[in-house]
Design a protein around this motif. Structure first.
Motif, PDB file in Angstrom:
ATOM      1  N   ALA A 108    -101.483  27.884  -0.872  1.00 23.29           N
ATOM      2  CA  ALA A 108    -100.458  27.169  -1.622  1.00 23.29           C
ATOM      3  C   ALA A 108     -99.357  26.697  -0.685  1.00 23.29           C
ATOM      4  N   LYS A 109     -99.016  27.529   0.322  1.00 20.02           N
ATOM      5  CA  LYS A 109     -98.002  27.127   1.288  1.00 20.02           C
ATOM      6  C   LYS A 109     -98.673  26.349   2.406  1.00 20.02           C
ATOM      7  N   PRO A 110     -98.210  25.165   2.665  1.00 18.86           N
ATOM      8  CA  PRO A 110     -98.788  24.426   3.786  1.00 18.86           C
ATOM      9  C   PRO A 110     -98.296  25.013   5.105  1.00 18.86           C
ATOM     10  N   GLU A 111     -99.124  24.949   6.112  1.00 20.19           N
ATOM     11  CA  GLU A 111     -98.743  25.439   7.423  1.00 20.19           C
ATOM     12  C   GLU A 111     -97.669  24.525   7.983  1.00 20.19           C
ATOM     13  N   LEU A 112     -96.567  25.116   8.435  1.00 20.91           N
ATOM     14  CA  LEU A 112     -95.474  24.346   8.990  1.00 20.91           C
ATOM     15  C   LEU A 112     -95.576  24.307  10.503  1.00 20.91           C
ATOM     16  N   LEU A 120     -86.034  25.403   9.345  1.00 15.86           N
ATOM     17  CA  LEU A 120     -85.813  26.211   8.137  1.00 15.86           C
ATOM     18  C   LEU A 120     -85.066  27.498   8.473  1.00 15.86           C
ATOM     19  N   GLU A 121     -85.457  28.140   9.565  1.00 14.41           N
ATOM     20  CA  GLU A 121     -84.797  29.376   9.984  1.00 14.41           C
ATOM     21  C   GLU A 121     -83.328  29.112  10.311  1.00 14.41           C
TER      22      GLU A 121
END
Length: 189
Positions: A108-112, A120-121
């Protein structure tokens, strides 16, 4: 001989077949086909027809796919002795629809990418710092609050001083007016 130093050699050696030669060739092919039919070699005549038609049709396409698999099985030269595989070649594998649906559900989460993860961090860290700063838990916030307390105290002291000076001026003014009135002999009303 053409004049000038540039010559065009494109049309010099063109050869066109005569219509008679084409007719002779077609007659020879027709005779061979009839001879094969009389002899009973229908499979070879079907192959000739497939070649003539270009391999169209359902049954003909299945025959051609069988021929392709036979050709792949027969190796030319030393291909059957040496087996070489290109590591860069990616062979497409058939995937089942059910397995595709499962992979979509599980991932469900795409690889970033690394940059996206770092961004994001950084945003999370910035939001966390702002929250702690608003609560007054960071060193910078404590220093700011201490500075504000000092400034508040200084302003209060300055306000008290101004009020005291204003009272003193008012008292001096009243005493001066009282002296003027006394000197003039007027009574306070």
């Amino acid at each position: 001989m053409p004049r000038g130093k540039y010559t065009n050699h494109k049309g010099r050696n063109r050869h066109f077949t005569n219509p008679e030669e084409i007719e002779e060739q077609m007659k020879r092919e027709e005779k061979e086909r009839k001879w094969r039919e009389q002899r009973g070699d229908e499979s070879s005549s079907e192959e000739d027809e497939e070649k003539a038609k270009g391999g169209k049709g359902d049954s003909e396409s299945s025959d051609s796919s069988e021929e392709d698999s036979e050709e792949e099985a027969k190796a030319k030269g030393v291909e059957n002795l040496i087996q070489v595989e290109n590591p860069n070649r990616i062979q497409k594998k058939a995937k089942k629809l059910s397995s595709l649906n499962e992979t979509v559900k599980t991932s469900a989460k795409p690889e970033l990418s690394r940059r996206e993860r770092e961004e994001l961090e950084r945003q999370r860290a910035q939001a966390n710092y702002q929250r702690l700063h608003a609560e007054g838990k960071t060193d910078e916030a404590r220093a700011d609050l201490a500075r504000l307390a000092i400034i508040k105290q200084q302003r209060e002291e300055a306000a008290k001083r101004r009020e005291e000076e204003r009272r003193q001026k008012e008292a001096a003014k009243q005493s001066k007016t009282a002296q003027v009135h006394k000197a003039l002999g007027k009574k306070n009303t």
